[in-house]
Design an enzyme around this catalytic site. Structure first.
Site, PDB file in Angstrom:
ATOM      1  N   HIS A  94       0.832  -1.220   0.000  1.00  0.00           N
ATOM      2  CA  HIS A  94       0.000   0.000   0.000  1.00  0.00           C
ATOM      3  C   HIS A  94       0.860   1.261   0.000  1.00  0.00           C
ATOM      4  CE1 HIS A  94      -3.374  -2.676   1.200  1.00  0.00           C
ATOM      5  NE2 HIS A  94      -2.426  -3.274   1.899  1.00  0.00           N
ATOM      6  N   SER A 111      14.420  21.403 -16.371  1.00  0.00           N
ATOM      7  CA  SER A 111      13.191  22.100 -16.741  1.00  0.00           C
ATOM      8  C   SER A 111      13.542  23.270 -17.649  1.00  0.00           C
ATOM      9  CB  SER A 111      12.514  22.594 -15.464  1.00  0.00           C
ATOM     10  OG  SER A 111      11.733  23.735 -15.713  1.00  0.00           O
ATOM     11  N   LYS A 166      15.993  22.074 -11.532  1.00  0.00           N
ATOM     12  CA  LYS A 166      15.342  20.771 -11.639  1.00  0.00           C
ATOM     13  C   LYS A 166      16.227  19.699 -12.257  1.00  0.00           C
ATOM     14  CE  LYS A 166      11.760  19.610 -10.767  1.00  0.00           C
ATOM     15  NZ  LYS A 166      10.488  19.651 -11.490  1.00  0.00           N
TER      16      LYS A 166
END
Ligand code: ARG
Length: 504
Positions: free
Chosen positions: A174, A295, A301
């Site tokens: 999960h 980016s 980034k």
């Protein structure tokens, strides 16, 4: 102000200039330009050119054997097809859309080179059995190559598993921390999935036994051709047992697409975990700059585009499977022109995997694992809860009761803001009266993984070591088998180009 020019009616969708047909039969020499445009497939089915040539060479042998081609005709065809093959390989071949598809392009070029001999080649054959043959040959080649790519990926994962030894990682269910595992166990888990993908491809190759060639348009041919000749020459076990089925079935392509979709989904799951693990939130791995992008706006980034593209590519492979299922669904026997729509999904899925598999192998090979951070996450003391409960079981507490007691102990620790392993012996015994408080000092992450030795596929270091050895031995055997299969196939096809002159 000048009056607006009168509006023009929409021009007719089809230009009235009707192109000449490449095949007329009983029809007039012109075809509507819209139909001509819809008919063209050479832009994509030229991918089957090599297979089309192999099929023609095998068919020529069968024609030679019944005297439908003289030895001289056969040699002219063999030479002509050899030249065409070389021209296609070098890019010199001129593809003509007016000739519709790959089959007519090659046949026309052959007639230009070999004259009347070339014009004899299509006897006893239809494009229906021809294209089905080309596709099966292409499929065999593709499955073989992609088993090789799968092996590269599996070997990369196995090498990483070897390299990281007994390093720990948190295991999730999960997406919540569940129990610690060996990082190698995680790598080998993905390897298992790809080993099954390879098995599926291998089993598919085993079912490509029946040669469609010889089935003609749908019912066979009245020429006394021995269909075993082409079958043997192309490496098929036998000519197809039912001509109607042979020209109209696309089961093999569907099966490939289904297996390809499963493989692409498996790749997407590896990709997703790698992308997730590369985030600051996880920080479990990083990609080299060469496998990352930045980016266009945010200079700080470093994005895991390789992993994301890998994850995204699964979408188009699944789409290809669905496209072809829909094309084939409800089609009456035997050949229908709808079947021309089989090629783009098939070819697209094949080339997508040709891209995705090496990409996945690079990501697996070049990612750097942050082992201290993985170990820290694997050391969450609450992940020992199951082991506390199982220790109670060994001391006679029924599991359901143990589960309840340890659940309450966990809640108590959380409330106190302490870890599960920091509870005092007195508090421990108040929740788990049958337990041994000393146990809490023996539940570090290494203890937890070591304790899982009884499960054959469990994460105990010795089990992981055994499984790594077993998977590596298997990969090595598969590599050897693959090399032998490729060699065998190359020899068979090469023989079609080089030998057989004047012999059946
Ligand atoms: N380009 C066609 C295809 O891919 C070849 C078979 C054409 N057969 C026919 N009866 N028109 O399906």
């Amino acid at each position: 102000m000048a009056a607006a020019p009168p509006r023009k009616a929409n021009p007719p969708a089809a230009s009235p200039a009707a192109p000449a047909r490449h095949l007329a039969g009983r029809l007039s020499g012109k075809v509507s330009s819209v139909l001509a445009r819809a008919s063209v497939s050479v832009g994509f089915d030229r991918a089957l050119a090599r297979e089309d040539i192999w099929g023609s060479l095998a068919h020529a042998r069968a024609l030679l054997a019944i005297g439908a081609l003289s030895g001289e005709d056969f040699r002219a065809i063999q030479r002509g097809l050899g030249e065409i093959r070389a021209e296609i390989g070098s890019g010199a071949f001129h593809w003509d859309e007016a000739l519709e598809d790959v089959h007519m392009n090659i046949e026309k070029a052959l007639i230009a080179k070999a004259g009347e001999a070339g014009a004899k080649l299509h006897a006893g054959r239809s494009r229906n059995d021809q294209v089905a043959t080309d596709e099966l040959l292409f499929l065999k080649k593709t499955a073989l190559r992609q088993r090789g790519f799968l092996l590269d990926l599996r070997e990369a994962l196995l090498a990483r598993a070897e390299e990281v030894g007994e390093a720990l990682a948190p295991g999730y269910t999960h997406l919540q921390r569940a129990q610690p595992v060996l990082l190698a166990h995680w790598l080998l888990a993905h390897q298992e999935a790809f080993a099954r993908d390879a098995d599926r491809f291998l089993s598919l190759e085993g079912r490509l036994k029946w040669l469609p060639l010889g089935s003609g348009a749908l019912a066979g041919t009245s020429l006394p051709i021995d269909p075993e000749i082409a079958a043997a020459a192309l490496g098929f076990a036998s000519p197809a047992r039912n001509s109607l089925d042979a020209v109209s079935s696309r089961d093999a392509l569907l099966e490939y697409l289904a297996f390809a979709a499963i493989l692409a989904v498996n790749l997407s799951r590896l990709a997703e975990e790698m992308a997730l693990w590369s985030s600051a939130e996880f920080g479990f791995l990083s990609f080299p700059d060469s496998l990352a992008t930045t980016s266009s706006m945010m200079p700080q980034k470093k994005n895991p585009d390789g992993a994301e593209l890998l994850r995204g590519k699964a979408g188009r492979v699944i789409g290809s499977l669905v496209s072809l299922l829909v094309v084939v669904k409800g089609l009456p026997l035997s050949y229908n022109r709808d079947l021309q729509e089989d090629k783009e999904p098939f070819l697209d899925a094949a080339s997508t995997l040709d891209l995705s598999l090496p990409l996945a192998a690079s990501l697996a090979r070049e990612a750097t694992f942050n082992l201290p951070r993985l170990r820290e996450a694997a050391s969450d003391p609450f992940m020992a809860a199951t082991d506390v409960a199982e220790a109670l079981v060994l001391r006679g507490t029924p599991f359901r009761e143990a589960h309840r007691e340890v659940g309450a102990l966990v809640a108590f620790a959380l409330e106190r803001g302490i870890s599960l392993l920091e509870v005092t012996p007195e508090d421990f015994l108040s929740f788990c009266p049958q337990g041994d408080p000393a146990l809490l000092r023996r539940l570090g992450p290494e203890d937890l993984t070591r304790a899982r030795g009884s499960t054959l596929g469990g994460t105990a270091p010795e089990r992981v070591r055994e499984n790594l050895a077993r998977a590596s031995a298997r990969a090595l055997a598969e590599r050897e088998r693959l090399i032998a299969e490729i060699r065998e196939r190359d020899l068979l096809l090469q023989a079609l180009l080089e030998t057989g002159e004047g012999t059946p």
